[in-house]
Scaffold this active site. Structure first.
Site, PDB file in Angstrom:
ATOM      1  N   SER A  83       0.834  -1.397   0.247  1.00 18.45           N
ATOM      2  CA  SER A  83      -0.003   0.093  -0.065  1.00 18.45           C
ATOM      3  C   SER A  83       0.947   1.265   0.105  1.00 18.45           C
ATOM      4  O   SER A  83       1.958   1.344  -0.745  1.00 18.45           O
ATOM      5  CB  SER A  83      -0.795  -0.021   1.279  1.00 18.45           C
ATOM      6  OG  SER A  83      -1.935   0.636   1.044  1.00 18.45           O
ATOM      7  N   ASP A 212      -9.952  -5.688  -4.382  1.00 17.54           N
ATOM      8  CA  ASP A 212      -9.228  -4.571  -3.532  1.00 17.54           C
ATOM      9  C   ASP A 212     -10.205  -3.258  -3.784  1.00 17.54           C
ATOM     10  O   ASP A 212     -10.325  -3.066  -4.699  1.00 17.54           O
ATOM     11  CB  ASP A 212      -7.730  -4.250  -4.105  1.00 17.54           C
ATOM     12  CG  ASP A 212      -7.087  -3.617  -2.909  1.00 17.54           C
ATOM     13  OD1 ASP A 212      -7.585  -2.525  -2.100  1.00 17.54           O
ATOM     14  OD2 ASP A 212      -5.844  -3.581  -3.123  1.00 17.54           O
ATOM     15  N   HIS A 240      -7.380  -6.149  -0.157  1.00 15.51           N
ATOM     16  CA  HIS A 240      -6.178  -5.323   0.119  1.00 15.51           C
ATOM     17  C   HIS A 240      -4.876  -5.704   0.805  1.00 15.51           C
ATOM     18  O   HIS A 240      -3.698  -5.235   0.486  1.00 15.51           O
ATOM     19  CB  HIS A 240      -6.694  -3.970   0.806  1.00 15.51           C
ATOM     20  CG  HIS A 240      -5.579  -2.817   0.775  1.00 15.51           C
ATOM     21  ND1 HIS A 240      -5.102  -2.281  -0.582  1.00 15.51           N
ATOM     22  CD2 HIS A 240      -5.070  -2.251   1.621  1.00 15.51           C
ATOM     23  CE1 HIS A 240      -4.166  -1.226  -0.288  1.00 15.51           C
ATOM     24  NE2 HIS A 240      -4.122  -1.281   1.041  1.00 15.51           N
TER      25      HIS A 240
END
Length: 263
Positions: A83, A212, A240
């Site tokens: 991320s 996601d 995610h």
């Protein structure tokens, strides 16, 4: 204050992986894949500025984090970023290329916020998402964190397990302070690394889940297509945090990438 880095394994003959977590979490999020990776690599598990045991280190800009990592990591090493940690990994590879051997970018986007040349839904996310998080942090910190953790496991058949793992990671090293969370949102709001991506030559694996709800599949594909030496791995039904929900598949991709010879 310096960054907290947990070193797992001290065999100097083993290659090393620096592991960079995402917004609001800390290095304990990697606990589920830690032992499997430590069988082959020395791990440098980082608590990023403002998070975990590095909570007293100021979080400012992407470039500043990259420079702090360069000063703290033992290299050269592979770098795995998840991320926003993937954005820091990209910046590290751009600013300090000799430190980085191979890259793994997990649920990473070079630009989070949608724009005219980065469409909402396919590549970017509306700025309102970050604005709502920012406002909620000011009004109800605990509820915002709970909602963010749940969003990371959205559409997962075992969502409770993934959320429990995220909550556990936060409890082990403590919640980040609100100012650091706001600083991270500001980085996501402003950061645009697309211009740097074509110049990052390191062998790279881009891993993305097709469920996601935070980073977009189109952004991950763009990274894999734009980076000169990148491969793309889409994990079906993953959200995610594929290293939590699809651990075995995730590890297979990572080990294949890191253990394959560099051409």
């Amino acid at each position: 204050m310096s960054l907290f880095i947990e070193t797992v394994g001290r065999d100097r003959t083993q290659p090393s992986i620096a592991m960079l977590h995402g917004w609001g979490l800390n290095g304990a999020i990697w606990d589920g894949v830690r032992d499997a990776l430590a069988a082959h690599f020395t791990l440098q598990i980082v608590d990023l500025p403002g998070h975990g045991f590095s909570r007293d280190v100021s979080l400012t800009t992407v470039d500043a984090v990259a420079d702090s990592l360069s000063a703290a990591l033992v290299g050269p090493c592979h770098v795995m970023g998840w991320s926003i940690g993937g954005q820091f990994a990209l910046a590290l590879a751009r600013r300090h290329p000799a430190l980085v051997q191979k890259l793994i970018l997990v649920a990473t986007t070079p630009k989070f916020v949608a724009s005219d040349d980065w469409p909402d839904g396919s590549h970017g996310t509306k700025a309102d998402v970050l604005n709502n998080f920012s406002e909620s942090l000011s009004n109800n910190y605990a509820a915002t964190i709970r909602g963010f953790l749940a969003l990371q496991a959205l559409h997962q058949p075992d969502a409770r397990i993934a959320v429990s793992a995220l909550q556990r990671a936060m409890s082990l090293r403590g919640e980040p302070i609100a100012a650091s969370l706001q600083a991270g949102l500001e980085i996501l709001r402003r950061s645009d690394l697309r211009g740097d991506v074509p110049d990052i030559l390191h062998p790279t694996l881009v891993i993305q889940g097709d469920h996601d709800a935070l980073t977009r599949e189109g952004a991950a594909r763009w990274l894999a297509e734009t980076m000169p030496n990148a491969q793309y791995a889409l994990i079906p039904h993953a959200a995610h945090a594929p290293f939590l929900s699809h651990r075995k598949i995730f590890l297979n991709h990572v080990l294949n990438h890191l253990q394959s010879p560099t051409t």
